[in-house]
Write an enzyme that holds these catalytic residues in place. Sequence first.
Site, PDB file in Angstrom:
ATOM      1  N   TYR A  90     -23.312   6.576 -63.861  1.00  0.00           N
ATOM      2  CA  TYR A  90     -22.712   5.238 -63.857  1.00  0.00           C
ATOM      3  C   TYR A  90     -22.144   4.915 -62.474  1.00  0.00           C
ATOM      4  CZ  TYR A  90     -23.053   4.916 -68.986  1.00  0.00           C
ATOM      5  OH  TYR A  90     -23.501   4.856 -70.284  1.00  0.00           O
TER       6      TYR A  90
HETATM    7  N1  LIG Z   1     -26.085   6.464 -73.950  1.00  0.00           N
HETATM    8  C1  LIG Z   1     -26.635   5.441 -73.366  1.00  0.00           C
HETATM    9  O1  LIG Z   1     -27.800   5.478 -72.939  1.00  0.00           O
HETATM   10  C2  LIG Z   1     -25.834   4.183 -73.249  1.00  0.00           C
HETATM   11  C3  LIG Z   1     -26.472   2.955 -72.999  1.00  0.00           C
HETATM   12  C4  LIG Z   1     -25.685   1.809 -72.915  1.00  0.00           C
HETATM   13  C5  LIG Z   1     -24.311   1.904 -73.087  1.00  0.00           C
HETATM   14  N2  LIG Z   1     -23.719   3.103 -73.306  1.00  0.00           N
HETATM   15  C6  LIG Z   1     -22.250   3.222 -73.476  1.00  0.00           C
HETATM   16  O2  LIG Z   1     -21.816   2.269 -74.426  1.00  0.00           O
HETATM   17  C7  LIG Z   1     -20.812   1.431 -73.849  1.00  0.00           C
HETATM   18  C8  LIG Z   1     -20.869   0.041 -74.463  1.00  0.00           C
HETATM   19  O3  LIG Z   1     -22.135  -0.530 -74.355  1.00  0.00           O
HETATM   20  P1  LIG Z   1     -22.454  -1.709 -73.340  1.00  0.00           P
HETATM   21  O4  LIG Z   1     -21.395  -1.779 -72.312  1.00  0.00           O
HETATM   22  O5  LIG Z   1     -23.861  -1.502 -72.947  1.00  0.00           O
HETATM   23  O6  LIG Z   1     -22.492  -3.015 -74.222  1.00  0.00           O
HETATM   24  P2  LIG Z   1     -21.549  -3.721 -75.286  1.00  0.00           P
HETATM   25  O7  LIG Z   1     -20.393  -2.879 -75.597  1.00  0.00           O
HETATM   26  O8  LIG Z   1     -22.438  -4.144 -76.377  1.00  0.00           O
HETATM   27  O9  LIG Z   1     -21.110  -5.020 -74.482  1.00  0.00           O
HETATM   28  C9  LIG Z   1     -20.136  -4.926 -73.490  1.00  0.00           C
HETATM   29  C10 LIG Z   1     -19.989  -6.234 -72.731  1.00  0.00           C
HETATM   30  O10 LIG Z   1     -19.732  -7.317 -73.605  1.00  0.00           O
HETATM   31  C11 LIG Z   1     -18.766  -8.185 -73.012  1.00  0.00           C
HETATM   32  N3  LIG Z   1     -17.566  -8.113 -73.879  1.00  0.00           N
HETATM   33  C12 LIG Z   1     -16.908  -7.016 -74.324  1.00  0.00           C
HETATM   34  N4  LIG Z   1     -15.893  -7.356 -75.147  1.00  0.00           N
HETATM   35  C13 LIG Z   1     -15.914  -8.691 -75.231  1.00  0.00           C
HETATM   36  C14 LIG Z   1     -15.122  -9.630 -75.930  1.00  0.00           C
HETATM   37  N5  LIG Z   1     -14.128  -9.252 -76.716  1.00  0.00           N
HETATM   38  N6  LIG Z   1     -15.421 -10.951 -75.781  1.00  0.00           N
HETATM   39  C15 LIG Z   1     -16.435 -11.353 -74.996  1.00  0.00           C
HETATM   40  N7  LIG Z   1     -17.215 -10.506 -74.309  1.00  0.00           N
HETATM   41  C16 LIG Z   1     -16.965  -9.192 -74.422  1.00  0.00           C
HETATM   42  C17 LIG Z   1     -18.495  -7.646 -71.609  1.00  0.00           C
HETATM   43  O11 LIG Z   1     -19.449  -8.187 -70.689  1.00  0.00           O
HETATM   44  P3  LIG Z   1     -19.343  -9.645 -70.036  1.00  0.00           P
HETATM   45  O12 LIG Z   1     -17.907 -10.008 -69.945  1.00  0.00           O
HETATM   46  O13 LIG Z   1     -20.021  -9.512 -68.728  1.00  0.00           O
HETATM   47  O14 LIG Z   1     -20.134 -10.534 -70.966  1.00  0.00           O
HETATM   48  C18 LIG Z   1     -18.804  -6.191 -71.798  1.00  0.00           C
HETATM   49  O15 LIG Z   1     -19.092  -5.510 -70.611  1.00  0.00           O
HETATM   50  C19 LIG Z   1     -21.123   1.480 -72.350  1.00  0.00           C
HETATM   51  O16 LIG Z   1     -20.030   1.064 -71.569  1.00  0.00           O
HETATM   52  C20 LIG Z   1     -21.474   2.943 -72.194  1.00  0.00           C
HETATM   53  O17 LIG Z   1     -20.307   3.724 -72.141  1.00  0.00           O
HETATM   54  C21 LIG Z   1     -24.467   4.236 -73.420  1.00  0.00           C
END
Ligand SMILES: NC(=O)c1ccc[n+]([C@@H]2O[C@H](COP(=O)([O-])OP(=O)(O)OC[C@H]3O[C@@H](n4cnc5c(N)ncnc54)[C@H](OP(=O)(O)O)[C@@H]3O)[C@@H](O)[C@H]2O)c1
Length: 361
Positions: A90
Site C-alpha cells: 500500500y
Molecule cells: N485483500 C485485498 O486484496 C484488498 C483489496 C481491496 C481492499 N482491501 C482492504 O479493504 C479495505 C476497504 O476496502 P476499500 O477501501 O477498497 O473500499 P470500501 O471500504 O468499499 O470503500 C472505501 C471508500 O469509500 C468512501 N467512503 C468510506 N466511508 C464512507 C462514508 N461513510 N460515506 C461516503 N463515502 C465513504 C471513501 O472513498 P471516497 O471518499 O474517495 O469516495 C473510502 O475510501 C481497504 O482499505 C483495504 O484495507 C483489501
Amino acid sequence: MVISSCSLGPSNLYPLPSSSMFKPLKFPPFWPRQKVKMGPLSVSPMGFGTWAWGNQFLWGYQESMDNELQQIFNLAVENGVNLFDTADSYGTGRLNGQSEKLLGKFIREFQEQKGGQGELVIATKFAAYPWRLTPGQFVDACRASLDRMQLEQIGIGQLHWSTANYAPLQERALWDGLVAMYEKGLVRVVGVSNYGPKQLLKIHDYLKARGVPLCSAQVQFSLLSMGRDQLEIKNICDSLGIRLIAYSPLGLGMLTGKYSPSKFPTGPRGLLFRQILPGLEPLLSSLSEIANKRRKSMAQVAINWCVCKGTIPIPGVKSIKQAQENLGALGWRLSSDELLQLDFAAQESPSKMIQNIFQTK
Ligand SMILES: NC(=O)c1ccc[n+]([C@@H]2O[C@H](COP(=O)([O-])OP(=O)(O)OC[C@H]3O[C@@H](n4cnc5c(N)ncnc54)[C@H](OP(=O)(O)O)[C@@H]3O)[C@@H](O)[C@H]2O)c1
C-alpha cells in the site's frame, strides 16, 4: 504507556486509551467493547482499512491528509475499533509502504500521548511479488513491514494473494514463508486474502499439518460481491473456525449513495463506476429506503449487512466524517426482513463488482 506492562502478550497488543481529545461516540452497552474471537485474538466486529493511506493513484492521497488520518486512527481506537488492515504494497510510487509507516507512527504517538488498556491488532498483507521466490524472502518481507511500523510482532500476517492462477510453483514458498513467520514469532496469527474455496481448503490443510492455525480469510464481500464463491468461502470459514474479513464492504464507495450515474469520482475509480453504477438502481433504492426508515446512512446499512452476514468488514476511511459515520454501523442489527430485501435487491441489480484478478478458485 509501557508496552511490557500490558498483560495481553506480545507488543502488537497495545493498551487502549482512557481519555482523548475526541469525545467517544455513544453506543449501546454492548458496543464499543464488544469483540469477536479470531483464533487467540479478540477483535472489534468491524476494522478499518487503510489502502487509501498513501495511494495517490486511485484514492487521491496527499501527505497533507496525514493529520486527519491520525485523528481517524485515534477516534477509531477510542471507540473500540482495534483492527486495522494494511499491506506492504500500500502506497504508490515513492510512497510505497506509506500505509504501514503511518499506522506505526499513529500507534506510537497514541501510546505516548494517551496510554490506556486493551489490545490492538494490526493485520498486514505480504505481496506475492514475482521476486519473492523463497520462504526466506517472505520472512524478510515480514521483517521489513515490522521495521516500517516499528513493531516487534504483527497481529495477523496475511498472504495478499495466491499465485496458484499463474505461478503455482511459487505458491509453496508463500505457504512456507507464512509458516516460518509464525514459527519465528513475527506474526501472532496467520491469514490469507483472495483465496477461493479450493485454495483455501488446500492451504488450511497444509498449515494444519505444520501446526499453524489459519485464523482469517480476507475476500471482497459486500452487497455488490456476494456470489457463489463468497458464500462457499463463508461456509468453509464457518466450518473450519476461520474468520472472514470482508474487504471493500462499501463497493469502493458505490454503496454510500454519494455517487450516481451523473456523479462519478475522478480518476480510475470513475472508469469502473461508469460501468457498474448505472446497473445498481434496485440495490441503491433498497439501501436508501432502509437507511431512511432506520435513520441510518446507506454506508451504515451496507456495513451492517456485512456484520449480519457473520463477516468482519474493514471499510476504508479517508475523513473524520466518514470514520464517525462508519462507527455508527455498529451497535444495532438489520432485521431478517431487511436482510432479505437487500439480498433480493442485490440479485435483481444487473451490475456486480468486478472480482480481484488475483482471486483464485
Ligand atoms: N485483500 C485485498 O486484496 C484488498 C483489496 C481491496 C481492499 N482491501 C482492504 O479493504 C479495505 C476497504 O476496502 P476499500 O477501501 O477498497 O473500499 P470500501 O471500504 O468499499 O470503500 C472505501 C471508500 O469509500 C468512501 N467512503 C468510506 N466511508 C464512507 C462514508 N461513510 N460515506 C461516503 N463515502 C465513504 C471513501 O472513498 P471516497 O471518499 O474517495 O469516495 C473510502 O475510501 C481497504 O482499505 C483495504 O484495507 C483489501
